[in-house]
Design a protein around this motif. Structure first.
Motif, PDB file in Angstrom:
ATOM      1  N   GLY A 394      11.017  -7.354  -2.669  1.00 26.70           N
ATOM      2  CA  GLY A 394      10.504  -6.660  -1.478  1.00 26.70           C
ATOM      3  C   GLY A 394      10.105  -7.553  -0.326  1.00 26.70           C
ATOM      4  O   GLY A 394      10.544  -8.693  -0.209  1.00 26.70           O
ATOM      5  N   ILE A 395       9.185  -7.012   0.475  1.00 30.33           N
ATOM      6  CA  ILE A 395       8.821  -7.669   1.738  1.00 30.33           C
ATOM      7  C   ILE A 395       7.907  -8.871   1.533  1.00 30.33           C
ATOM      8  O   ILE A 395       7.732  -9.687   2.427  1.00 30.33           O
ATOM      9  CB  ILE A 395       8.137  -6.666   2.703  1.00 30.33           C
ATOM     10  CG1 ILE A 395       6.897  -6.057   2.022  1.00 30.33           C
ATOM     11  CG2 ILE A 395       9.111  -5.585   3.126  1.00 30.33           C
ATOM     12  CD1 ILE A 395       6.020  -5.286   2.976  1.00 30.33           C
ATOM     13  N   GLY A 396       7.298  -8.962   0.341  1.00 28.26           N
ATOM     14  CA  GLY A 396       6.416 -10.090   0.061  1.00 28.26           C
ATOM     15  C   GLY A 396       5.050  -9.967   0.732  1.00 28.26           C
ATOM     16  O   GLY A 396       4.820  -9.059   1.547  1.00 28.26           O
ATOM     17  N   LYS A 404      -6.736 -11.306  -0.787  1.00 29.98           N
ATOM     18  CA  LYS A 404      -7.475 -10.119  -0.344  1.00 29.98           C
ATOM     19  C   LYS A 404      -6.939  -8.807  -0.901  1.00 29.98           C
ATOM     20  O   LYS A 404      -7.648  -7.808  -0.906  1.00 29.98           O
ATOM     21  CB  LYS A 404      -7.435 -10.038   1.187  1.00 29.98           C
ATOM     22  CG  LYS A 404      -8.092 -11.232   1.836  1.00 29.98           C
ATOM     23  CD  LYS A 404      -8.527 -10.883   3.204  1.00 29.98           C
ATOM     24  CE  LYS A 404      -9.595 -11.854   3.667  1.00 29.98           C
ATOM     25  NZ  LYS A 404      -9.745 -11.867   5.105  1.00 29.98           N
ATOM     26  N   ILE A 405      -5.681  -8.811  -1.351  1.00 33.31           N
ATOM     27  CA  ILE A 405      -5.043  -7.524  -1.681  1.00 33.31           C
ATOM     28  C   ILE A 405      -5.738  -6.779  -2.816  1.00 33.31           C
ATOM     29  O   ILE A 405      -5.574  -5.579  -2.961  1.00 33.31           O
ATOM     30  CB  ILE A 405      -3.539  -7.701  -2.029  1.00 33.31           C
ATOM     31  CG1 ILE A 405      -3.384  -8.801  -3.080  1.00 33.31           C
ATOM     32  CG2 ILE A 405      -2.736  -8.001  -0.781  1.00 33.31           C
ATOM     33  CD1 ILE A 405      -1.980  -8.883  -3.624  1.00 33.31           C
ATOM     34  N   PHE A 406      -6.574  -7.518  -3.616  1.00 31.63           N
ATOM     35  CA  PHE A 406      -7.267  -6.833  -4.718  1.00 31.63           C
ATOM     36  C   PHE A 406      -8.569  -6.166  -4.253  1.00 31.63           C
ATOM     37  O   PHE A 406      -9.206  -5.452  -5.004  1.00 31.63           O
ATOM     38  CB  PHE A 406      -7.578  -7.821  -5.854  1.00 31.63           C
ATOM     39  CG  PHE A 406      -6.341  -8.377  -6.496  1.00 31.63           C
ATOM     40  CD1 PHE A 406      -5.602  -7.585  -7.387  1.00 31.63           C
ATOM     41  CD2 PHE A 406      -5.884  -9.650  -6.208  1.00 31.63           C
ATOM     42  CE1 PHE A 406      -4.448  -8.081  -7.977  1.00 31.63           C
ATOM     43  CE2 PHE A 406      -4.737 -10.153  -6.793  1.00 31.63           C
ATOM     44  CZ  PHE A 406      -4.005  -9.372  -7.684  1.00 31.63           C
ATOM     45  N   VAL A 412      -2.204  -4.955   3.732  1.00 27.04           N
ATOM     46  CA  VAL A 412      -1.647  -5.955   4.650  1.00 27.04           C
ATOM     47  C   VAL A 412      -1.130  -5.258   5.907  1.00 27.04           C
ATOM     48  O   VAL A 412      -1.465  -5.621   7.022  1.00 27.04           O
ATOM     49  CB  VAL A 412      -0.500  -6.746   3.965  1.00 27.04           C
ATOM     50  CG1 VAL A 412       0.133  -7.718   4.949  1.00 27.04           C
ATOM     51  CG2 VAL A 412      -1.026  -7.469   2.737  1.00 27.04           C
ATOM     52  N   ASP A 413      -0.391  -4.211   5.678  1.00 31.43           N
ATOM     53  CA  ASP A 413       0.175  -3.471   6.808  1.00 31.43           C
ATOM     54  C   ASP A 413      -0.275  -2.024   6.662  1.00 31.43           C
ATOM     55  O   ASP A 413       0.288  -1.255   5.885  1.00 31.43           O
ATOM     56  CB  ASP A 413       1.719  -3.589   6.752  1.00 31.43           C
ATOM     57  CG  ASP A 413       2.394  -2.832   7.882  1.00 31.43           C
ATOM     58  OD1 ASP A 413       1.692  -2.054   8.560  1.00 31.43           O
ATOM     59  OD2 ASP A 413       3.605  -3.028   8.069  1.00 31.43           O
ATOM     60  N   LYS A 414      -1.283  -1.671   7.455  1.00 29.14           N
ATOM     61  CA  LYS A 414      -1.899  -0.346   7.298  1.00 29.14           C
ATOM     62  C   LYS A 414      -0.888   0.776   7.494  1.00 29.14           C
ATOM     63  O   LYS A 414      -0.851   1.747   6.742  1.00 29.14           O
ATOM     64  CB  LYS A 414      -3.043  -0.176   8.302  1.00 29.14           C
ATOM     65  CG  LYS A 414      -4.301  -0.888   7.844  1.00 29.14           C
ATOM     66  CD  LYS A 414      -5.527  -0.161   8.294  1.00 29.14           C
ATOM     67  CE  LYS A 414      -6.713  -0.791   7.591  1.00 29.14           C
ATOM     68  NZ  LYS A 414      -7.792   0.040   7.283  1.00 29.14           N
ATOM     69  N   GLY A 422      -0.185   5.220   0.530  1.00 30.04           N
ATOM     70  CA  GLY A 422      -1.132   4.317  -0.142  1.00 30.04           C
ATOM     71  C   GLY A 422      -2.560   4.549   0.308  1.00 30.04           C
ATOM     72  O   GLY A 422      -2.821   5.021   1.417  1.00 30.04           O
ATOM     73  N   THR A 423      -3.486   4.200  -0.561  1.00 36.00           N
ATOM     74  CA  THR A 423      -4.907   4.369  -0.230  1.00 36.00           C
ATOM     75  C   THR A 423      -5.602   3.013  -0.106  1.00 36.00           C
ATOM     76  O   THR A 423      -6.751   2.936   0.301  1.00 36.00           O
ATOM     77  CB  THR A 423      -5.633   5.154  -1.336  1.00 36.00           C
ATOM     78  OG1 THR A 423      -5.523   4.402  -2.545  1.00 36.00           O
ATOM     79  CG2 THR A 423      -5.055   6.536  -1.521  1.00 36.00           C
ATOM     80  N   GLY A 424      -4.936   1.940  -0.526  1.00 35.69           N
ATOM     81  CA  GLY A 424      -5.580   0.622  -0.497  1.00 35.69           C
ATOM     82  C   GLY A 424      -6.480   0.405  -1.705  1.00 35.69           C
ATOM     83  O   GLY A 424      -7.197  -0.588  -1.779  1.00 35.69           O
ATOM     84  N   LEU A 425      -6.425   1.347  -2.650  1.00 31.94           N
ATOM     85  CA  LEU A 425      -7.308   1.224  -3.821  1.00 31.94           C
ATOM     86  C   LEU A 425      -6.555   0.852  -5.090  1.00 31.94           C
ATOM     87  O   LEU A 425      -7.150   0.455  -6.087  1.00 31.94           O
ATOM     88  CB  LEU A 425      -8.053   2.541  -4.053  1.00 31.94           C
ATOM     89  CG  LEU A 425      -9.069   2.924  -2.975  1.00 31.94           C
ATOM     90  CD1 LEU A 425      -9.578   4.336  -3.205  1.00 31.94           C
ATOM     91  CD2 LEU A 425     -10.227   1.951  -2.942  1.00 31.94           C
ATOM     92  N   GLY A 426      -5.211   0.980  -5.043  1.00 38.47           N
ATOM     93  CA  GLY A 426      -4.397   0.797  -6.256  1.00 38.47           C
ATOM     94  C   GLY A 426      -4.637  -0.533  -6.948  1.00 38.47           C
ATOM     95  O   GLY A 426      -4.917  -0.580  -8.147  1.00 38.47           O
ATOM     96  N   LEU A 427      -4.560  -1.641  -6.203  1.00 44.92           N
ATOM     97  CA  LEU A 427      -4.705  -2.957  -6.844  1.00 44.92           C
ATOM     98  C   LEU A 427      -6.142  -3.198  -7.313  1.00 44.92           C
ATOM     99  O   LEU A 427      -6.359  -3.873  -8.320  1.00 44.92           O
ATOM    100  CB  LEU A 427      -4.267  -4.071  -5.882  1.00 44.92           C
ATOM    101  CG  LEU A 427      -2.750  -4.240  -5.736  1.00 44.92           C
ATOM    102  CD1 LEU A 427      -2.423  -5.383  -4.789  1.00 44.92           C
ATOM    103  CD2 LEU A 427      -2.086  -4.497  -7.095  1.00 44.92           C
TER     104      LEU A 427
HETATM  105  P1  ADP Z   1      -1.852   0.632  -1.274  1.00 42.08           P
HETATM  106  O1  ADP Z   1      -2.331   1.954  -1.661  1.00 42.08           O
HETATM  107  O2  ADP Z   1      -1.941   0.359   0.180  1.00 42.08           O
HETATM  108  O3  ADP Z   1      -0.549   0.270  -1.870  1.00 42.08           O
HETATM  109  P2  ADP Z   1      -2.880  -1.375  -3.076  1.00 42.08           P
HETATM  110  O4  ADP Z   1      -4.280  -1.710  -3.414  1.00 42.08           O
HETATM  111  O5  ADP Z   1      -2.004  -0.923  -4.180  1.00 42.08           O
HETATM  112  O6  ADP Z   1      -2.961  -0.345  -1.901  1.00 42.08           O
HETATM  113  O7  ADP Z   1      -2.261  -2.665  -2.426  1.00 42.08           O
HETATM  114  C1  ADP Z   1      -2.927  -3.321  -1.383  1.00 42.08           C
HETATM  115  C2  ADP Z   1      -1.965  -3.975  -0.422  1.00 42.08           C
HETATM  116  O8  ADP Z   1      -1.294  -5.055  -1.043  1.00 42.08           O
HETATM  117  C3  ADP Z   1      -0.879  -3.074   0.025  1.00 42.08           C
HETATM  118  O9  ADP Z   1      -1.292  -2.308   1.133  1.00 42.08           O
HETATM  119  C4  ADP Z   1       0.221  -4.060   0.407  1.00 42.08           C
HETATM  120  O10 ADP Z   1      -0.003  -4.534   1.723  1.00 42.08           O
HETATM  121  C5  ADP Z   1       0.026  -5.201  -0.548  1.00 42.08           C
HETATM  122  N1  ADP Z   1       0.948  -5.100  -1.720  1.00 42.08           N
HETATM  123  C6  ADP Z   1       0.671  -4.634  -2.934  1.00 42.08           C
HETATM  124  N2  ADP Z   1       1.718  -4.762  -3.771  1.00 42.08           N
HETATM  125  C7  ADP Z   1       2.709  -5.339  -3.031  1.00 42.08           C
HETATM  126  C8  ADP Z   1       4.057  -5.727  -3.321  1.00 42.08           C
HETATM  127  N3  ADP Z   1       4.612  -5.561  -4.520  1.00 42.08           N
HETATM  128  N4  ADP Z   1       4.766  -6.275  -2.311  1.00 42.08           N
HETATM  129  C9  ADP Z   1       4.217  -6.465  -1.099  1.00 42.08           C
HETATM  130  N5  ADP Z   1       2.960  -6.111  -0.771  1.00 42.08           N
HETATM  131  C10 ADP Z   1       2.193  -5.548  -1.730  1.00 42.08           C
END
Ligand code: ADP
Length: 463
Positions: A394-396, A404-406, A412-414, A422-427
């Motif tokens: 993917g886009i990386g 920060k993503i956790f 990263v990109d709202k 997405g909700t930003g809560l998954g990770l």
């Molecule tokens: P969301 O609901 O926005 O997906 P997550 O908590 O799952 O929220 O992820 C947080 C952010 O991490 C995402 O918004 C995205 O920017 C980045 N992200 C997560 N997984 C990936 C991935 N596999 N590739 C690229 N970016 C990712």
């Protein structure tokens, strides 16, 4: 603590001090009186020897003996009575009972060869000693009775008693004061800690304690400040979380309000527009619902590992099922999902929670992928852990955002996250689940090339 120290000082120092004073006083009293009696007896014996030597009882040398008697009388500030073998008083220094008979038990006892103890008269503060007058052949010729005043001894004894009481009391006060000062010095740091804890209880997390003095106190102070720092971090993150939640929950509501208002303010709105706006409103409702559901999961995951529902799970089957469910979603964008199992793995874990954690990872790998890309899930294990890798084309994630993503609500990109629901809560949820299992999660990513998440979970649940 302070009062306890004073009480301990009193028991350990002041009480023995007074006991010691009591014994000392008894000794002094004994010594004073026995020395006085010894001296009286010595003088009486001398008088007795002179009475015999100078034939006093035969009426000779009366002036010399009477002189001796009045000397004794004045030395001891008392009364000297000389009695002959017929119990007749031959000389009373008070001249009251001259030539009278004296038959007190002490005189009779001494006259018949017995010995009597000196008799102390408390009321008149006097001591009476009876000494025999024995001639060269050992025959008792009479007795000498001396009543000596001991008022001077009592005076001396009373002043010793008073001075010792003052000294002991002074010592006790000094000791109690010292105990109070030491007690206060000891308790002061604890009081400071207690004050800081109270301040924290009131909600002020910004005050540190700095205690100096003893190594132990400094250790407590350091531990306390470390705890305080952690509390501050927790409080900050709680506040940030609350403000994020409010913001996230408000966003769909604001969109709905704008959509509804624009319909309400327009007249003659075509049905098509109504339908379109209502569809948009439904999308926002779904979004609100997704956020609330994720929030609820997150709150559940915030609890301790004890809340896990552990069973022996076949991880291969679990991952296959996850991929099977997500394949249709991936297919829509022409993304290929592949599972690569290096061995059969079964582990003690919470199946529902781990399914949610891995689903989030695979969903992200699909969401943040390019059309026609691929997602590879691999499973491996050693004797202690199993490892799940989720890689995508993917886009990386740019390096600076990888930490920060956790975080909760971090994206990263709202706009992209929003588009894909997405909700930003998954990770955040995934990370919590992994940590609940005593595991670890890592991310490796290169912009425009792809991302790999690696999860490590123990095969056996910690007892
Ligand atoms: P969301 O609901 O926005 O997906 P997550 O908590 O799952 O929220 O992820 C947080 C952010 O991490 C995402 O918004 C995205 O920017 C980045 N992200 C997560 N997984 C990936 C991935 N596999 N590739 C690229 N970016 C990712």
């Amino acid at each position: 603590m302070c009062f306890r120290l004073i009480a301990i000082t009193i028991v350990l120092a002041v009480v023995p001090l007074f006991i010691m004073r009591g014994t000392l006083l008894l000794n002094i009293q004994d010594k004073l009186w026995s020395e006085r009696i010894e001296s009286i007896e010595r003088h009486s014996s001398y008088l007795a020897s002179q009475i015999v030597k100078l034939n006093y009882f035969d009426g000779e040398n009366e002036i010399i003996i009477n002189n001796l008697i009045s000397q004794l009388d004045s030395i001891y500030d008392g009364r000297v009575v000389v009695v002959d073998e017929n119990f007749t008083v031959r000389k009373d220094s008070y001249s009251r009972i001259n030539d009278k008979k004296v038959i007190t038990p002490a005189v009779i006892e001494t006259m018949s060869g017995g010995s009597t103890q000196p008799n102390y008269d408390k009321i008149y503060d006097m001591v009476e000693t009876v000494v025999p007058v024995t001639d060269g052949g050992g025959v008792i010729r009479g007795v000498i009775v001396i009543d000596a005043s001991t008022q001077d001894l009592t005076g001396t004894y009373q002043s010793i008693k008073l001075v010792s009481a003052l000294v002991a009391a002074g010592f006790s006060v000094i000791l109690a004061a010292l105990a109070a000062i030491i007690g206060r010095a000891f308790t002061k740091p604890f009081k400071n800690v207690a004050r800081s804890i109270n301040r924290i209880s009131e909600g002020y997390f910004d005050e540190e304690v700095h205690l100096k003095g003893y190594a132990e106190i400094e250790t407590i102070s350091d531990a306390f400040n470390a705890m305080l720092k952690r509390l501050k971090e927790l409080e900050d993150s709680r506040q940030e979380f609350v403000s994020n939640v409010s913001h996230e929950l408000k966003t769909p509501l604001t969109s709905m309000k704008v959509l509804a208002d624009s319909l309400n303010t327009q007249t003659d709105v075509p049905v098509e527009l109504y339908r379109e706006f209502m569809q948009d409103i439904a999308v926002e409702i779904d979004r609100e619902d997704a956020i609330i559901n994720d929030l609820l999961s997150l709150v559940k995951m915030d609890k301790k590992a004890g809340d896990l529902n552990i069973s022996n799970v076949n991880i291969n089957e679990m991952l296959e099922l996850i991929l099977k469910r997500l394949r249709p979603v991936a297919a829509k964008r022409g993304i290929e999902l592949v599972l690569e199992s290096f061995r059969t793995v079964s582990a003690d874990c919470d199946e529902m929670k781990l399914t949610l954690a891995f689903t989030n990872l695979v969903e992200n790998a699909i969401k943040y992928n390019v059309a026609g890309g691929w997602v590879q899930v691999s499973l491996d294990a050693d004797h202690k852990y199993f490892y799940v890798k989720v890689s995508d084309s993917g886009i990386g994630i740019p390096e600076e955002f990888q930490d920060k993503i956790f975080e909760r609500f971090y994206r990263v990109d709202k706009a992209r996250s929003r588009e894909t629901g997405g909700t930003g809560l998954g990770l955040a949820i995934t990370k919590n689940i992994v940590l609940m299992h005593d595991g670890a999660i890592k991310v490796k990513s290169k912009e425009d090339e792809g991302t790999t998440f690696t999860v490590r979970i123990p095969l056996e649940a910690a007892p």
